[in-house]
Motif scaffolding. Structure first.
Motif, PDB file in Angstrom:
ATOM      1  N   ALA A   1       6.483  48.601  39.570  1.00  0.00           N
ATOM      2  CA  ALA A   1       4.670  47.955  38.269  1.00  0.00           C
ATOM      3  C   ALA A   1       4.490  46.426  39.319  1.00  0.00           C
ATOM      4  CB  ALA A   1       5.334  47.598  37.360  1.00  0.00           C
ATOM      5  N   VAL A   2       2.782  46.961  39.153  1.00  0.00           N
ATOM      6  CA  VAL A   2       2.105  46.191  39.398  1.00  0.00           C
ATOM      7  C   VAL A   2       1.371  45.265  37.821  1.00  0.00           C
ATOM      8  CG1 VAL A   2       0.548  45.443  40.968  1.00  0.00           C
ATOM      9  CG2 VAL A   2       1.514  47.336  41.579  1.00  0.00           C
ATOM     10  N   LEU A   3       1.354  44.046  37.910  1.00  0.00           N
ATOM     11  CA  LEU A   3       1.008  43.052  36.772  1.00  0.00           C
ATOM     12  C   LEU A   3      -0.024  42.482  36.670  1.00  0.00           C
ATOM     13  CD1 LEU A   3       4.577  43.442  34.839  1.00  0.00           C
ATOM     14  CD2 LEU A   3       3.102  44.881  34.350  1.00  0.00           C
ATOM     15  N   ASN A   4      -1.298  42.798  36.165  1.00  0.00           N
ATOM     16  CA  ASN A   4      -2.130  41.972  36.440  1.00  0.00           C
ATOM     17  C   ASN A   4      -2.730  41.226  35.169  1.00  0.00           C
ATOM     18  OD1 ASN A   4      -3.006  42.927  39.203  1.00  0.00           O
ATOM     19  ND2 ASN A   4      -3.207  45.257  37.795  1.00  0.00           N
ATOM     20  N   PRO A   5      -2.018  40.072  35.022  1.00  0.00           N
ATOM     21  CA  PRO A   5      -2.532  39.069  34.475  1.00  0.00           C
ATOM     22  C   PRO A   5      -3.606  38.333  34.499  1.00  0.00           C
ATOM     23  CG  PRO A   5      -0.252  38.106  35.685  1.00  0.00           C
ATOM     24  CD  PRO A   5      -1.048  39.236  35.972  1.00  0.00           C
ATOM     25  N   VAL A   6      -4.907  37.906  33.423  1.00  0.00           N
ATOM     26  CA  VAL A   6      -5.862  36.558  32.840  1.00  0.00           C
ATOM     27  C   VAL A   6      -5.243  35.812  32.556  1.00  0.00           C
ATOM     28  CG1 VAL A   6      -8.119  37.045  33.160  1.00  0.00           C
ATOM     29  CG2 VAL A   6      -7.266  39.460  34.120  1.00  0.00           C
ATOM     30  N   LEU A   7      -5.582  34.438  32.992  1.00  0.00           N
ATOM     31  CA  LEU A   7      -5.321  33.275  31.741  1.00  0.00           C
ATOM     32  C   LEU A   7      -6.689  32.968  32.093  1.00  0.00           C
ATOM     33  CD1 LEU A   7      -1.447  32.318  33.467  1.00  0.00           C
ATOM     34  CD2 LEU A   7      -2.125  33.976  31.616  1.00  0.00           C
ATOM     35  N   GLY A   8      -6.888  32.836  30.771  1.00  0.00           N
ATOM     36  CA  GLY A   8      -7.855  31.778  30.420  1.00  0.00           C
ATOM     37  C   GLY A   8      -7.725  30.432  30.074  1.00  0.00           C
ATOM     38  N   GLY A   9      -8.179  29.128  30.731  1.00  0.00           N
ATOM     39  CA  GLY A   9      -7.683  27.729  30.287  1.00  0.00           C
ATOM     40  C   GLY A   9      -6.906  27.323  31.798  1.00  0.00           C
ATOM     41  N   GLY A  10      -6.805  27.551  32.830  1.00  0.00           N
ATOM     42  CA  GLY A  10      -5.868  26.653  33.985  1.00  0.00           C
ATOM     43  C   GLY A  10      -6.979  27.786  35.107  1.00  0.00           C
ATOM     44  N   ASP A  11      -6.674  26.692  36.264  1.00  0.00           N
ATOM     45  CA  ASP A  11      -6.772  27.506  37.409  1.00  0.00           C
ATOM     46  C   ASP A  11      -5.908  28.192  37.962  1.00  0.00           C
ATOM     47  OD1 ASP A  11      -4.743  25.444  38.244  1.00  0.00           O
ATOM     48  OD2 ASP A  11      -6.012  24.269  38.504  1.00  0.00           O
ATOM     49  N   ARG A  12      -6.021  28.401  39.253  1.00  0.00           N
ATOM     50  CA  ARG A  12      -5.140  29.867  39.905  1.00  0.00           C
ATOM     51  C   ARG A  12      -4.057  28.843  40.428  1.00  0.00           C
ATOM     52  NH1 ARG A  12      -6.425  34.629  41.955  1.00  0.00           N
ATOM     53  NH2 ARG A  12      -5.151  35.300  43.989  1.00  0.00           N
ATOM     54  N   ALA A  13      -4.001  27.691  41.040  1.00  0.00           N
ATOM     55  CA  ALA A  13      -3.290  27.515  40.528  1.00  0.00           C
ATOM     56  C   ALA A  13      -1.540  27.089  40.054  1.00  0.00           C
ATOM     57  CB  ALA A  13      -2.494  25.754  41.900  1.00  0.00           C
ATOM     58  N   THR A  14      -2.798  27.112  38.410  1.00  0.00           N
ATOM     59  CA  THR A  14      -1.897  26.913  37.418  1.00  0.00           C
ATOM     60  C   THR A  14      -1.028  28.515  37.176  1.00  0.00           C
ATOM     61  OG1 THR A  14      -2.776  24.758  36.454  1.00  0.00           O
ATOM     62  CG2 THR A  14      -2.073  26.409  34.832  1.00  0.00           C
ATOM     63  N   ALA A  15      -2.125  29.272  36.602  1.00  0.00           N
ATOM     64  CA  ALA A  15      -1.609  30.793  37.104  1.00  0.00           C
ATOM     65  C   ALA A  15      -0.807  31.609  37.865  1.00  0.00           C
ATOM     66  CB  ALA A  15      -3.149  31.937  37.203  1.00  0.00           C
ATOM     67  N   GLU A  16      -0.483  30.927  39.047  1.00  0.00           N
ATOM     68  CA  GLU A  16       0.148  31.570  40.322  1.00  0.00           C
ATOM     69  C   GLU A  16       1.361  30.765  39.802  1.00  0.00           C
ATOM     70  OE1 GLU A  16      -1.222  30.800  44.508  1.00  0.00           O
ATOM     71  OE2 GLU A  16      -2.835  32.402  43.734  1.00  0.00           O
ATOM     72  N   GLU A  17       1.506  29.487  38.981  1.00  0.00           N
ATOM     73  CA  GLU A  17       2.994  29.305  38.689  1.00  0.00           C
ATOM     74  C   GLU A  17       3.051  28.887  37.153  1.00  0.00           C
ATOM     75  OE1 GLU A  17       4.469  24.533  36.736  1.00  0.00           O
ATOM     76  OE2 GLU A  17       2.479  24.468  37.963  1.00  0.00           O
ATOM     77  N   LEU A  18       2.390  29.722  36.151  1.00  0.00           N
ATOM     78  CA  LEU A  18       2.919  30.663  35.727  1.00  0.00           C
ATOM     79  C   LEU A  18       3.799  31.738  35.471  1.00  0.00           C
ATOM     80  CD1 LEU A  18       0.687  29.308  33.023  1.00  0.00           C
ATOM     81  CD2 LEU A  18       2.356  28.809  33.203  1.00  0.00           C
ATOM     82  N   ALA A  19       2.758  32.548  36.645  1.00  0.00           N
ATOM     83  CA  ALA A  19       3.210  33.853  37.543  1.00  0.00           C
ATOM     84  C   ALA A  19       5.003  33.557  37.241  1.00  0.00           C
ATOM     85  CB  ALA A  19       2.716  34.741  37.870  1.00  0.00           C
ATOM     86  N   GLN A  20       4.822  32.855  39.024  1.00  0.00           N
ATOM     87  CA  GLN A  20       6.467  32.374  38.828  1.00  0.00           C
ATOM     88  C   GLN A  20       7.410  32.011  38.033  1.00  0.00           C
ATOM     89  OE1 GLN A  20       7.515  33.209  41.702  1.00  0.00           O
ATOM     90  NE2 GLN A  20       5.000  33.806  42.235  1.00  0.00           N
ATOM     91  N   ALA A  21       7.712  31.065  36.515  1.00  0.00           N
ATOM     92  CA  ALA A  21       7.705  30.989  35.961  1.00  0.00           C
ATOM     93  C   ALA A  21       7.934  32.157  34.785  1.00  0.00           C
ATOM     94  CB  ALA A  21       7.503  29.643  35.336  1.00  0.00           C
ATOM     95  N   ALA A  22       7.394  33.115  34.963  1.00  0.00           N
ATOM     96  CA  ALA A  22       7.950  34.073  34.109  1.00  0.00           C
ATOM     97  C   ALA A  22       8.027  35.175  34.683  1.00  0.00           C
ATOM     98  CB  ALA A  22       6.399  34.652  33.714  1.00  0.00           C
ATOM     99  N   HIS A  23       7.662  35.072  35.957  1.00  0.00           N
ATOM    100  CA  HIS A  23       9.126  36.336  36.263  1.00  0.00           C
ATOM    101  C   HIS A  23      10.727  35.650  36.388  1.00  0.00           C
ATOM    102  CE1 HIS A  23       9.844  39.185  39.487  1.00  0.00           C
ATOM    103  NE2 HIS A  23      10.657  38.527  40.280  1.00  0.00           N
TER     104      HIS A  23
END
Length: 102
Positions: free
Chosen positions: A76-98
């Protein structure tokens, strides 16, 4: 090899790749399930870090692969779009979510 072994087909009907895919995926929600799990994990990771997301969406691309060993696997390739944060925050959240939803 584990699990039930496939039985040889006695009848064979030619199908287009689209029909074969529809048959293989009929009633299965792997893509929706994986995407929903990961999106929930993203939201949980944000909550734990006290990050307020203004919007969240996700799309998924699921691939069925037939390996050289004869086994099938899904990826699977999952492509999240997160509003309310910058790219670094989105990458941090993606790592934590994994870690929450591997």
């Amino acid at each position: 090899m584990y699990g039930p072994q496939p039985q040889p087909q006695t009848e064979w009907q030619e199908q287009s790749p689209c029909e074969e895919a529809e048959d293989a995926w009929a009633g299965n929600g792997e893509d929706a399930g994986w995407a929903a799990c990961f999106l929930g994990a993203l939201r949980r990771a944000a909550t734990l870090r006290k990050i307020r997301l203004t919007s969240t969406t996700i799309t998924s691309e699921i691939t069925l692969t037939h390996g050289d060993d004869g086994e099938f696997s899904l990826s699977a390739v999952l492509n999240p779009v997160l509003g309310g944060g910058d790219r670094a925050t989105a990458e941090e959240l993606a790592q934590a979510a994994h870690q929450i939803c591997p």
